[in-house]
Design an enzyme around this catalytic site. Sequence first.
Site, PDB file in Angstrom:
ATOM      1  N   THR A  96       0.862  -1.179   0.000  1.00  0.00           N
ATOM      2  CA  THR A  96       0.000   0.000   0.000  1.00  0.00           C
ATOM      3  C   THR A  96       0.897   1.227   0.000  1.00  0.00           C
ATOM      4  O   THR A  96       1.640   1.467   0.953  1.00  0.00           O
ATOM      5  CB  THR A  96      -0.920   0.014   1.233  1.00  0.00           C
ATOM      6  OG1 THR A  96      -1.770  -1.137   1.189  1.00  0.00           O
ATOM      7  CG2 THR A  96      -1.781   1.266   1.244  1.00  0.00           C
ATOM      8  N   LYS A 171      -7.560   1.452  -2.748  1.00  0.00           N
ATOM      9  CA  LYS A 171      -7.158   1.031  -1.403  1.00  0.00           C
ATOM     10  C   LYS A 171      -7.333   2.175  -0.404  1.00  0.00           C
ATOM     11  O   LYS A 171      -7.682   1.952   0.762  1.00  0.00           O
ATOM     12  CB  LYS A 171      -5.696   0.553  -1.422  1.00  0.00           C
ATOM     13  CG  LYS A 171      -5.159   0.097  -0.053  1.00  0.00           C
ATOM     14  CD  LYS A 171      -5.912  -1.107   0.494  1.00  0.00           C
ATOM     15  CE  LYS A 171      -5.409  -1.507   1.880  1.00  0.00           C
ATOM     16  NZ  LYS A 171      -4.090  -2.156   1.857  1.00  0.00           N
ATOM     17  N   LYS A 239       0.204   5.508   8.191  1.00  0.00           N
ATOM     18  CA  LYS A 239       0.777   5.681   6.843  1.00  0.00           C
ATOM     19  C   LYS A 239      -0.328   5.704   5.789  1.00  0.00           C
ATOM     20  O   LYS A 239      -0.378   6.603   4.939  1.00  0.00           O
ATOM     21  CB  LYS A 239       1.751   4.535   6.543  1.00  0.00           C
ATOM     22  CG  LYS A 239       2.344   4.551   5.135  1.00  0.00           C
ATOM     23  CD  LYS A 239       2.816   3.166   4.696  1.00  0.00           C
ATOM     24  CE  LYS A 239       1.654   2.240   4.442  1.00  0.00           C
ATOM     25  NZ  LYS A 239       2.015   0.999   3.728  1.00  0.00           N
TER      26      LYS A 239
END
Length: 291
Positions: A96, A171, A239
Amino acid sequence: MKVSFIGLGVMGFPMAGHLTKYGFDVTVFNRTHTKAQEWATQYQGKAVSTVEECVKDADVVLLCVGNDDDVRSMTTSELGALRFMKAGSVLVDHTTTSASLSEELSQAAQQVQVEFMDAPVSGGQSGAENGVLTIMCGGSQPLFNKLQPVFNAYGKSSVLMGEVGQGQRAKMVNQICIAGALRGLSEGLLLAQESGLDIANLVNCLKNGAAGSWQMENRAVTMSENEYDFGFAIDWMIKDLGFCLDEASKHGLNLAHTKQTYDDYVTLAAAGDNRMDTSVLHKAVQKTAKQ
């Protein structure tokens, strides 16, 4: 088909293992070589000590590491994969990352005649172990079709979202939805607990209705018991939500609930809960609600 896998964390380790079970010729690399050796022993694959050895003969190179800088280190650095991959091979990034990194990698891959697809996954450690991940892909339709035998080894669903970068943007939406579900669940649990409801019975009642969710079914009871050590650490969610907020900013969007959740996770991490899983948001919501 010869497949290489770089990055044997809680996701990559079982994902690479599923590939061997599907009959692929698999070579792995991990920065901690003992982890690669452990994988090779468990799955009868091949572990090597350099990225070059891992990728030089591969038809497909799969990557699942930590963040943008880790990806660059493993792909575009002097010792990275793109320096050694053969022309006509494929690089797939399951990490990701930011969408801009995917676009950067695509351009770098084109320069050495390598195809690229960003393909972040959802489903967590259990999804990886059970081979039922959701894979969100960015790239061309022909490449997506070509990679289906690989994705089927560890994925329950793979969907082409559009051009390179769109997998990462999908995502981002996934992580925003998880954050929202956890905040709503946390507030609902507070009311349930203060009202004297039996949480397990409540979950059994609600899980098949409109309020039901994976988070409710798998985390509500443990959240009510202040247990939060279940895998996906908030270090990683910080993150991920950072990418979401950056992308939103590019479009002039103010995602207030996502920003609040991001801030809560940052505070929790600073207090020492950085390795707890995302359901630890419940602690922050409890604190705010009882002030």
